[in-house]
Design a protein around this motif. Structure first.
Motif, PDB file in Angstrom:
ATOM      1  N   THR A 117       0.901  -1.175  -0.035  1.00 52.88           N
ATOM      2  CA  THR A 117       0.045   0.061  -0.128  1.00 52.88           C
ATOM      3  C   THR A 117       0.687   1.328   0.047  1.00 52.88           C
ATOM      4  N   ALA A 118       1.925   1.253   0.991  1.00 54.17           N
ATOM      5  CA  ALA A 118       2.846   2.373   1.038  1.00 54.17           C
ATOM      6  C   ALA A 118       3.515   2.569  -0.609  1.00 54.17           C
ATOM      7  N   GLU A 119       4.034   1.513  -0.836  1.00 55.12           N
ATOM      8  CA  GLU A 119       4.678   1.835  -2.491  1.00 55.12           C
ATOM      9  C   GLU A 119       3.487   2.082  -3.198  1.00 55.12           C
ATOM     10  N   GLY A 120       2.499   1.540  -3.530  1.00 55.59           N
ATOM     11  CA  GLY A 120       1.395   2.041  -4.412  1.00 55.59           C
ATOM     12  C   GLY A 120       1.128   3.555  -4.265  1.00 55.59           C
ATOM     13  N   LEU A 121       0.859   3.774  -2.949  1.00 55.94           N
ATOM     14  CA  LEU A 121       0.535   5.129  -2.683  1.00 55.94           C
ATOM     15  C   LEU A 121       1.534   6.335  -3.163  1.00 55.94           C
ATOM     16  N   ALA A 122       2.868   5.699  -2.725  1.00 52.10           N
ATOM     17  CA  ALA A 122       3.912   6.818  -2.982  1.00 52.10           C
ATOM     18  C   ALA A 122       4.081   7.078  -4.422  1.00 52.10           C
ATOM     19  N   HIS A 123       3.854   6.000  -5.254  1.00 48.43           N
ATOM     20  CA  HIS A 123       3.875   6.075  -6.853  1.00 48.43           C
ATOM     21  C   HIS A 123       2.975   6.993  -7.416  1.00 48.43           C
ATOM     22  N   LEU A 124       1.555   6.955  -6.783  1.00 49.95           N
ATOM     23  CA  LEU A 124       0.762   7.676  -7.113  1.00 49.95           C
ATOM     24  C   LEU A 124       0.683   9.104  -6.750  1.00 49.95           C
ATOM     25  N   LEU A 125       1.235   9.469  -5.763  1.00 49.98           N
ATOM     26  CA  LEU A 125       1.656  10.804  -5.253  1.00 49.98           C
ATOM     27  C   LEU A 125       2.446  11.608  -6.083  1.00 49.98           C
ATOM     28  N   GLN A 126       3.588  10.608  -6.337  1.00 44.72           N
ATOM     29  CA  GLN A 126       4.749  11.279  -7.007  1.00 44.72           C
ATOM     30  C   GLN A 126       4.178  11.613  -8.535  1.00 44.72           C
ATOM     31  N   ARG A 127       3.281  10.938  -9.107  1.00 43.32           N
ATOM     32  CA  ARG A 127       2.886  11.190 -10.349  1.00 43.32           C
ATOM     33  C   ARG A 127       1.824  12.205 -10.633  1.00 43.32           C
ATOM     34  N   ILE A 128       0.914  12.129  -9.428  1.00 40.94           N
ATOM     35  CA  ILE A 128      -0.235  13.063  -9.463  1.00 40.94           C
ATOM     36  C   ILE A 128      -0.315  14.030  -8.378  1.00 40.94           C
ATOM     37  N   PRO A 129       0.399  15.148  -8.697  1.00 34.98           N
ATOM     38  CA  PRO A 129       0.515  16.062  -7.424  1.00 34.98           C
ATOM     39  C   PRO A 129      -0.820  16.655  -6.802  1.00 34.98           C
ATOM     40  N   ASN A 130      -1.969  16.451  -7.686  1.00 31.90           N
ATOM     41  CA  ASN A 130      -3.125  16.826  -7.103  1.00 31.90           C
ATOM     42  C   ASN A 130      -3.989  15.777  -6.322  1.00 31.90           C
ATOM     43  N   LEU A 131      -3.278  14.701  -6.140  1.00 35.05           N
ATOM     44  CA  LEU A 131      -3.843  13.643  -5.540  1.00 35.05           C
ATOM     45  C   LEU A 131      -3.644  13.475  -3.831  1.00 35.05           C
ATOM     46  N   ARG A 132      -4.501  13.477  -2.973  1.00 34.18           N
ATOM     47  CA  ARG A 132      -4.263  13.225  -1.573  1.00 34.18           C
ATOM     48  C   ARG A 132      -5.004  11.782  -1.150  1.00 34.18           C
ATOM     49  N   PHE A 133      -4.385  11.296  -0.299  1.00 33.72           N
ATOM     50  CA  PHE A 133      -5.018   9.884   0.303  1.00 33.72           C
ATOM     51  C   PHE A 133      -5.418  10.070   1.886  1.00 33.72           C
ATOM     52  N   PHE A 134      -6.449   9.323   2.065  1.00 31.02           N
ATOM     53  CA  PHE A 134      -6.992   9.390   3.670  1.00 31.02           C
ATOM     54  C   PHE A 134      -7.096   7.766   3.861  1.00 31.02           C
ATOM     55  N   ALA A 135      -6.322   7.322   4.946  1.00 33.83           N
ATOM     56  CA  ALA A 135      -6.093   5.765   5.060  1.00 33.83           C
ATOM     57  C   ALA A 135      -6.535   5.417   6.580  1.00 33.83           C
ATOM     58  N   THR A 136      -6.781   4.121   6.814  1.00 32.10           N
ATOM     59  CA  THR A 136      -7.098   3.665   8.194  1.00 32.10           C
ATOM     60  C   THR A 136      -6.150   2.392   8.074  1.00 32.10           C
ATOM     61  N   GLY A 137      -5.363   2.285   9.405  1.00 35.66           N
ATOM     62  CA  GLY A 137      -4.672   1.003   9.446  1.00 35.66           C
ATOM     63  C   GLY A 137      -4.371   1.151  11.031  1.00 35.66           C
ATOM     64  N   TRP A 138      -3.740  -0.189  11.250  1.00 33.57           N
ATOM     65  CA  TRP A 138      -3.302  -0.513  12.768  1.00 33.57           C
ATOM     66  C   TRP A 138      -1.931   0.436  13.005  1.00 33.57           C
ATOM     67  N   HIS A 139      -1.184   0.793  12.031  1.00 32.91           N
ATOM     68  CA  HIS A 139       0.075   1.564  11.983  1.00 32.91           C
ATOM     69  C   HIS A 139       0.176   2.273  10.799  1.00 32.91           C
ATOM     70  N   PRO A 140       0.937   3.478  11.120  1.00 34.06           N
ATOM     71  CA  PRO A 140       1.127   4.544   9.967  1.00 34.06           C
ATOM     72  C   PRO A 140       1.798   3.557   8.886  1.00 34.06           C
ATOM     73  N   LEU A 141       1.808   4.372   7.742  1.00 30.08           N
ATOM     74  CA  LEU A 141       2.447   3.752   6.443  1.00 30.08           C
ATOM     75  C   LEU A 141       3.774   4.018   6.347  1.00 30.08           C
ATOM     76  N   GLY A 142       4.202   5.156   6.926  1.00 34.97           N
ATOM     77  CA  GLY A 142       5.653   5.724   7.029  1.00 34.97           C
ATOM     78  C   GLY A 142       5.940   6.228   5.738  1.00 34.97           C
ATOM     79  N   LEU A 143       4.998   7.009   4.987  1.00 40.81           N
ATOM     80  CA  LEU A 143       5.435   7.874   3.786  1.00 40.81           C
ATOM     81  C   LEU A 143       5.605   9.410   4.446  1.00 40.81           C
ATOM     82  N   PRO A 144       6.568  10.019   3.883  1.00 41.62           N
ATOM     83  CA  PRO A 144       7.068  11.140   3.957  1.00 41.62           C
ATOM     84  C   PRO A 144       5.898  12.537   4.209  1.00 41.62           C
TER      85      PRO A 144
END
Length: 222
Positions: A117-144
């Motif tokens: 999930t972290a890898e996929g979202l990092a890829h999308l955030l890099q390619r699409i500057p106007n995209l944000r994410f809102f996630a749920t989980g037991w632990h943080p994803l660790g993305l900058p």
């Protein structure tokens, strides 16, 4: 998608401040690229995430999509699911779909495949500057770009709260129990049920899922 299947009109108990602050952050033009609701299983992350995603939708002219991460998902699976949630067949079509407009993707249950999930979202955030994410989980994803929002259980009555409904009715854990109980039981609470109710929601640690499951037994149990 997860967002399209979201029930409307969900009532929150004890989450007003969380919902308001999260909505403000995710709606602000200079807000974080991503926010992750973090908490133990059953604490109500998904419900709060659904409600906030609906509330902030007007701030995202590019749309709001949603996915549920499954066990064993790869980064490609995550990216492909995000694309499908916005109605496009290929991830490469997402920039054209958004056309420079702000968009939000709600990503539920990232603990099922956190690295992918972290890898996929990092890829999308890099390619699409106007995209944000809102996630749920037991632990943080660790993305900058990620901001972490811890979610605590609902507040339950202390042992000395009192033995009348008035004494305990203001506690969110009790409010949730009573609302769910009212769906399966039409009779009013007896006086001798008040203290056991208060004790029950406290022993359930204020966890919404556990409270809902217990209240469902109100059809057959006192």
């Amino acid at each position: 998608t997860a967002f399209q299947q979201m029930p409307l009109g969900v009532e929150l108990f004890g989450r007003d401040e969380d919902a308001a602050e999260l909505s403000d952050r995710l709606s602000a033009p200079d807000g974080p690229r991503g926010v992750t609701l973090v908490g133990i299983a059953g604490v109500g992350k998904t419900t709060l995430g659904f409600v906030v995603s609906h509330r902030v939708a007007p701030a995202y002219p590019g749309g709001v999509g949603g996915i549920v991460v499954t066990e064993g998902s790869s980064a490609g699976d995550v990216v492909g699911s995000v694309a499908a949630s916005f109605g496009v067949g290929r991830p490469d079509d997402l920039p054209g779909r958004f056309a420079g407009r702000a968009a939000l993707v709600f990503v539920d249950a990232v603990e099922r495949s956190p690295d992918a999930t972290a890898e996929g979202l990092a890829h999308l955030l890099q390619r699409i500057p106007n995209l944000r994410f809102f996630a749920t989980g037991w632990h943080p994803l660790g993305l900058p770009a990620e901001r972490v929002w811890p979610l605590d259980p609902l507040v339950a009555p202390p042992a000395d709260a009192g033995d009348t409904l008035t004494d305990i009715a203001a506690y969110p854990a009790v409010q949730l129990f009573l609302e769910r109980l009212g769906r399966v039981r039409r009779t009013a609470l007896e006086n001798d049920e008040i203290v056991p109710l208060s004790t029950l929601v406290s022993r359930l640690d204020g966890l919404p899922l556990a409270i809902e499951l217990a209240a469902a037994r109100g059809r057959v149990l006192t």
